[in-house]
Design a protein around this motif. Structure first.
Motif, PDB file in Angstrom:
ATOM      1  N   GLN A 507      47.999  30.610  -1.050  1.00  0.00           N
ATOM      2  CA  GLN A 507      49.367  30.948  -1.442  1.00  0.00           C
ATOM      3  C   GLN A 507      49.583  32.446  -1.608  1.00  0.00           C
ATOM      4  N   ALA A 508      48.509  33.232  -1.575  1.00  0.00           N
ATOM      5  CA  ALA A 508      48.644  34.683  -1.689  1.00  0.00           C
ATOM      6  C   ALA A 508      48.697  35.364  -0.331  1.00  0.00           C
ATOM      7  N   VAL A 509      48.768  34.604   0.751  1.00  0.00           N
ATOM      8  CA  VAL A 509      48.764  35.180   2.105  1.00  0.00           C
ATOM      9  C   VAL A 509      49.983  34.672   2.863  1.00  0.00           C
ATOM     10  N   GLN A 510      50.683  35.578   3.555  1.00  0.00           N
ATOM     11  CA  GLN A 510      51.821  35.234   4.400  1.00  0.00           C
ATOM     12  C   GLN A 510      51.558  35.742   5.816  1.00  0.00           C
ATOM     13  N   GLN A 511      52.317  35.212   6.756  1.00  0.00           N
ATOM     14  CA  GLN A 511      52.171  35.629   8.149  1.00  0.00           C
ATOM     15  C   GLN A 511      53.453  36.284   8.642  1.00  0.00           C
ATOM     16  N   ARG A 512      53.311  37.328   9.440  1.00  0.00           N
ATOM     17  CA  ARG A 512      54.427  38.092   9.973  1.00  0.00           C
ATOM     18  C   ARG A 512      54.182  38.340  11.465  1.00  0.00           C
ATOM     19  N   THR A 513      55.188  38.864  12.145  1.00  0.00           N
ATOM     20  CA  THR A 513      55.042  39.333  13.518  1.00  0.00           C
ATOM     21  C   THR A 513      54.815  40.840  13.494  1.00  0.00           C
ATOM     22  N   ASN A 514      53.747  41.302  14.120  1.00  0.00           N
ATOM     23  CA  ASN A 514      53.428  42.723  14.085  1.00  0.00           C
ATOM     24  C   ASN A 514      52.471  43.035  15.241  1.00  0.00           C
ATOM     25  N   PHE A 515      52.208  44.313  15.434  1.00  0.00           N
ATOM     26  CA  PHE A 515      51.283  44.756  16.468  1.00  0.00           C
ATOM     27  C   PHE A 515      49.919  45.043  15.842  1.00  0.00           C
ATOM     28  N   VAL A 516      48.855  44.707  16.554  1.00  0.00           N
ATOM     29  CA  VAL A 516      47.496  44.982  16.093  1.00  0.00           C
ATOM     30  C   VAL A 516      46.830  45.934  17.085  1.00  0.00           C
ATOM     31  N   PRO A 517      46.020  46.871  16.591  1.00  0.00           N
ATOM     32  CA  PRO A 517      45.373  47.848  17.481  1.00  0.00           C
ATOM     33  C   PRO A 517      44.123  47.282  18.135  1.00  0.00           C
ATOM     34  N   ASP A 518      44.297  46.210  18.913  1.00  0.00           N
ATOM     35  CA  ASP A 518      43.131  45.573  19.516  1.00  0.00           C
ATOM     36  C   ASP A 518      42.740  46.204  20.846  1.00  0.00           C
ATOM     37  N   LEU A 519      43.626  47.028  21.429  1.00  0.00           N
ATOM     38  CA  LEU A 519      43.293  47.750  22.666  1.00  0.00           C
ATOM     39  C   LEU A 519      43.009  49.217  22.350  1.00  0.00           C
ATOM     40  N   TYR A 520      43.988  49.917  21.797  1.00  0.00           N
ATOM     41  CA  TYR A 520      43.811  51.239  21.201  1.00  0.00           C
ATOM     42  C   TYR A 520      43.017  52.183  22.109  1.00  0.00           C
ATOM     43  N   ARG A 589      48.588  44.495  21.278  1.00  0.00           N
ATOM     44  CA  ARG A 589      49.554  43.420  21.536  1.00  0.00           C
ATOM     45  C   ARG A 589      50.255  43.002  20.256  1.00  0.00           C
ATOM     46  N   GLN A 590      51.369  42.311  20.452  1.00  0.00           N
ATOM     47  CA  GLN A 590      52.130  41.750  19.335  1.00  0.00           C
ATOM     48  C   GLN A 590      51.606  40.346  19.023  1.00  0.00           C
ATOM     49  N   VAL A 591      51.409  40.069  17.739  1.00  0.00           N
ATOM     50  CA  VAL A 591      50.937  38.750  17.308  1.00  0.00           C
ATOM     51  C   VAL A 591      51.935  38.188  16.299  1.00  0.00           C
ATOM     52  N   SER A 592      52.009  36.867  16.264  1.00  0.00           N
ATOM     53  CA  SER A 592      52.934  36.214  15.329  1.00  0.00           C
ATOM     54  C   SER A 592      52.240  35.739  14.069  1.00  0.00           C
ATOM     55  N   ASP A 593      50.916  35.926  13.980  1.00  0.00           N
ATOM     56  CA  ASP A 593      50.181  35.485  12.797  1.00  0.00           C
ATOM     57  C   ASP A 593      49.524  36.666  12.087  1.00  0.00           C
ATOM     58  N   PHE A 594      50.214  37.796  12.081  1.00  0.00           N
ATOM     59  CA  PHE A 594      49.719  38.977  11.372  1.00  0.00           C
ATOM     60  C   PHE A 594      49.782  38.691   9.875  1.00  0.00           C
ATOM     61  N   ARG A 595      48.648  38.772   9.206  1.00  0.00           N
ATOM     62  CA  ARG A 595      48.574  38.337   7.810  1.00  0.00           C
ATOM     63  C   ARG A 595      48.764  39.503   6.844  1.00  0.00           C
ATOM     64  N   VAL A 596      49.526  39.245   5.793  1.00  0.00           N
ATOM     65  CA  VAL A 596      49.729  40.210   4.718  1.00  0.00           C
ATOM     66  C   VAL A 596      49.368  39.520   3.403  1.00  0.00           C
ATOM     67  N   VAL A 597      48.880  40.308   2.449  1.00  0.00           N
ATOM     68  CA  VAL A 597      48.418  39.774   1.167  1.00  0.00           C
ATOM     69  C   VAL A 597      49.441  40.091   0.090  1.00  0.00           C
ATOM     70  N   ASP A 598      49.774  39.088  -0.705  1.00  0.00           N
ATOM     71  CA  ASP A 598      50.655  39.255  -1.859  1.00  0.00           C
ATOM     72  C   ASP A 598      49.783  39.691  -3.038  1.00  0.00           C
ATOM     73  N   TYR A 599      49.673  41.018  -3.213  1.00  0.00           N
ATOM     74  CA  TYR A 599      48.828  41.520  -4.286  1.00  0.00           C
ATOM     75  C   TYR A 599      49.393  41.183  -5.657  1.00  0.00           C
ATOM     76  N   GLU A 600      50.692  40.922  -5.749  1.00  0.00           N
ATOM     77  CA  GLU A 600      51.265  40.459  -7.014  1.00  0.00           C
ATOM     78  C   GLU A 600      50.660  39.110  -7.393  1.00  0.00           C
ATOM     79  N   ALA A 601      50.503  38.216  -6.395  1.00  0.00           N
ATOM     80  CA  ALA A 601      49.893  36.909  -6.676  1.00  0.00           C
ATOM     81  C   ALA A 601      48.462  37.086  -7.155  1.00  0.00           C
TER      82      ALA A 601
END
Length: 683
Positions: A507-520, A589-601
């Motif tokens: 419950q402290a993790v959400q998913q967003r759409t974002n770019f990841v530096p996998d090629l870079y 590339r752009q991914v739809s499962d980019f994870r972010v952490v709810d540090y408040e949780a």
């Protein structure tokens, strides 16, 4: 996992012996765990054995059955209806001694049967004995009279009787509902034309007519007036006549104090006065529009910059290619636009929206500089977005922009005011956003507050702090650095990893759409007007339709869609946005499962875990206090015992010396006693 089961035997159902007795009997039980909990809706495998004579006797018949318990842990089956693994149910000799039913159970699809014991079978299955040719017993005594039988089924309907005589006429019925509307009748003949109505109101003013043909007027010079081409000048050679002035009214040019007039041709206009000269420009029109391509419209508006436009009431387009509109607006910077009312004219401005009240009280609601910086409530923005004014928020109103006490630190390191603290609904705010605020760098704030009113929540109960402590202890704190060192730096970080947190505390993790530096990496580019072919120094694993972020040295971040894949190291994107370039940096590339952490949780989880530690600490403190009290009590008792021991030792010491003295005295008395003198014998 081994599961222990307790079965509650509900009953064995007897079978009535008829022409053909079913080869089996019913068995029903409730499945529970070793702790007494029901095993609801669980598949199990049951092995049943008919044992001869004893609970450990020889199995005459063995079968297996797979059943599933219901919501109450109950299951039912027919002994004899399973898959035989030894003998047949019909071969059991029910007439020879006692019979026992042995029950074994296995779980989770295994054959690891657990023996749950055996139960003696009494009368029910012995109908099978009779069915198998057993010798019937003598006839029993006559039974008691049975209960009254149930009511029989209704008999068949009898034949229809003859028609009876007619009854009396019934009373008048209620009035029926209104009938549907009838069809429209045919149209009647047309009537006579009525008298004329009153005259209508006056129509709107018609459009302005086309401009008339140019006249054939000529320049006519008066006294003291000279005409050269399109320029008309007045010259006064008299040293004493220095109070004349030149004025223009429509097409009439006049010199005061009897200096004469001249009528300018309408075909050469419009005419403009400029100092001591009168001139016309075929490239501009309107009052004050003297320079080439300048346009001035409205009341008292002036356009003095080349290709400038002034509209409205008293506006001033002073710089080249400037535009002003509204009331009292002013623009001096080339290419600037001013609108609204009485703006503050700002150097290097691109757009100014004024909210001033007069020429001496100029101010801007919004200022956009040529650098792209936007100022709200300030004319000197220090960052891409700088909000400096504030607005109060009261019940029934919403204000979106204002000042604040907190700050926002942008990518370039600049810190700007962005949001006030929202202690109550009536506090002032600088920015109201009804969606996510996404930043690829730090968000710096002097104070953060988060909505937590009970009236917007459905309370489910208090958390289990001990479980939260265990969850917190399973979180892994990890040392890492960012792959995108250019934008995020290479300073070592000590934080959590979203995927690991998700496995422990999802419950402290959400998913967003974002770019990841996998090629870079830097790509070699082959450009055509329609597409770009990018070749990387390693495999890209991209697919057609995926979105990639590219970085151009001049234009920054670009987003493109992969249109073709040439080989594992080469792919193609459209050139519509990117244009012709020689080098591009491929970020990833752009991914739809980019994870972010709810540090408040995580912070709240830490609070709950801390409370659990506090409870443990209080318990330990209480136990420690009890141990200290026990220790103090023991020390007190030891002191008492030591005192009593000392007293006993003293008593023993005194008794010892008293005894020694007594013995000494007795010994001395013996030693010092006079020796008796024997009497002399006289012979």
């Amino acid at each position: 996992m081994k599961t222990s089961i307790l079965f509650a035997l509900c009953g064995l159902l007897s079978l009535t012996v008829r022409a053909q007795v079913p080869q089996g009997f019913s068995y029903q039980a409730v499945a529970r765990t070793a702790t007494g909990d029901l095993l609801a809706n669980k598949p199990i495998s049951v092995r049943l054995s008919i044992l001869d004579g004893l609970t450990t006797g020889t199995a005459q018949y063995v079968e297996t059955q797979n059943v599933t318990t219901n919501g109450f842990g109950l299951f039912s089956l027919t002994v004899g209806g399973g898959t035989p693994t030894k003998g047949t149910i019909s071969s059991v000799n029910w007439g020879s001694g006692s019979k026992f039913l042995g029950v074994e159970v296995a779980f989770d699809g295994t054959t690891n049967y657990q023996n749950l014991g055996a139960t003696q079978l009494l009368s029910v299955p012995f109908a099978l004995y009779a069915a198998n040719g057993g010798t019937p017993g003598p006839q029993g005594v006559k039974g008691d009279k049975g209960d009254k039988g149930d009511k029989g089924d209704t008999g068949a309907t009898g034949s229809v009787g003859s028609t009876g005589v007619a009854g009396p006429q019934g009373s008048k019925g209620d009035k029926g509902d209104k009938g549907d509307k009838g069809d429209t009748g045919t149209i009647g003949p047309q009537g006579q034309i009525g008298p004329a109505g009153p005259q209508g109101t006056k129509g709107d003013k018609g459009d302005k007519g086309d401009k008339g043909d140019a006249g054939s007027g000529v320049y006519t010079a008066g006294n003291g007036i000279t005409i050269t081409g399109n320029a008309i000048a007045a010259k006064d050679d008299s040293p004493t006549n220095e109070i004349q002035s030149l004025s223009l009214s429509g097409q009439t040019l006049s010199l005061s104090n009897g200096g004469g007039t001249v009528t300018l041709p309408s075909s050469g206009g419009p005419w403009f006065a400029n100092g001591t000269s009168i001139s016309t420009s075929s490239n501009g029109f309107g009052k004050g529009g003297v320079p080439n391509y300048a346009v001035a419209m409205g009341n008292g508006s002036t356009a003095t910059g080349n290709s400038s436009t002034a509209m409205g009431n008293g506006t001033y387009a002073l710089g080249e290619n400037t535009t002003t509109m509204g009331t009292g607006t002013k623009a001096s910077e080339a290419g600037a636009t001013a609108m609204g009312s009485y703006n503050q004219d700002v150097t290097n401005a691109l757009l100014m929206i004024g909210n001033g009240s007069g020429g001496a009280a100029r101010s801007n609601a919004l200022t956009v500089l040529k650098s792209g910086y936007v100022g709200i409530g300030t004319t000197t923005p220090l960052a891409p977005l700088h909000i400096a004014n504030d607005e109060a928020v009261h019940a029934g109103s919403t204000t979106y922009f204002g000042t604040g006490g907190a700050t926002l630190k942008l990518d370039n390191g600049t810190t700007i005011p962005i949001l006030t603290s929202l202690t109550s609904y009536s506090r002032r705010m600088g920015l109201l956003v009804e969606a996510d605020i996404v930043s690829e760098y730090n968000i710096v704030s002097a104070r953060n507050v988060i909505s937590s009113d009970a009236r917007i929540k459905t309370i489910l109960g208090l958390t289990n702090s001990q479980q939260d402590l265990q969850t917190l202890c399973r979180l892994a704190i990890t040392n890492y650095t960012y792959k995108d060192a250019v934008r995020l730096g290479n300073t070592p970080q000590k934080k959590v990893i979203a995927q690991q947190v998700e496995s422990v505390y999802p419950q402290a993790v959400q998913q967003r759409t974002n770019f990841v530096p996998d090629l870079y990496t830097l790509a070699r580019v082959q450009a055509t007007p329609a597409e770009l072919t990018l070749t990387l120094p390693m495999a890209h694993s991209l697919h057609v339709g995926e979105t990639v972020k590219l970085i151009d040295a001049q234009r920054g971040d670009l987003v493109e869609i992969v249109t073709r894949v040439i080989d594992p190291q080469t792919f193609v994107v459209s050139a519509k946005q990117t244009g012709a370039v020689e080098k591009l940096f491929v970020y990833g590339r752009q991914v739809s499962d980019f994870r972010v952490v709810d540090y408040e949780a995580l912070s709240v989880l830490n609070i709950s875990a801390t409370q659990a530690l506090e409870a443990q600490m209080q318990k330990l403190q209480a136990e420690n206090a009890q141990l200290q009290a026990n220790e103090k009590n023991m020390l007190s008792r030891l002191q008492i015992l030591a005192s009593r021991l000392n007293q006993l030792e003293g008593n023993m010491h005194g008794s010892y010396y008293a005894t020694r003295r007594q013995v000494h005295r007795q010994t001395y008395a013996v030693k010092t006693a006079p020796t008796p003198i024997k009497p002399l014998a006289i012979r």
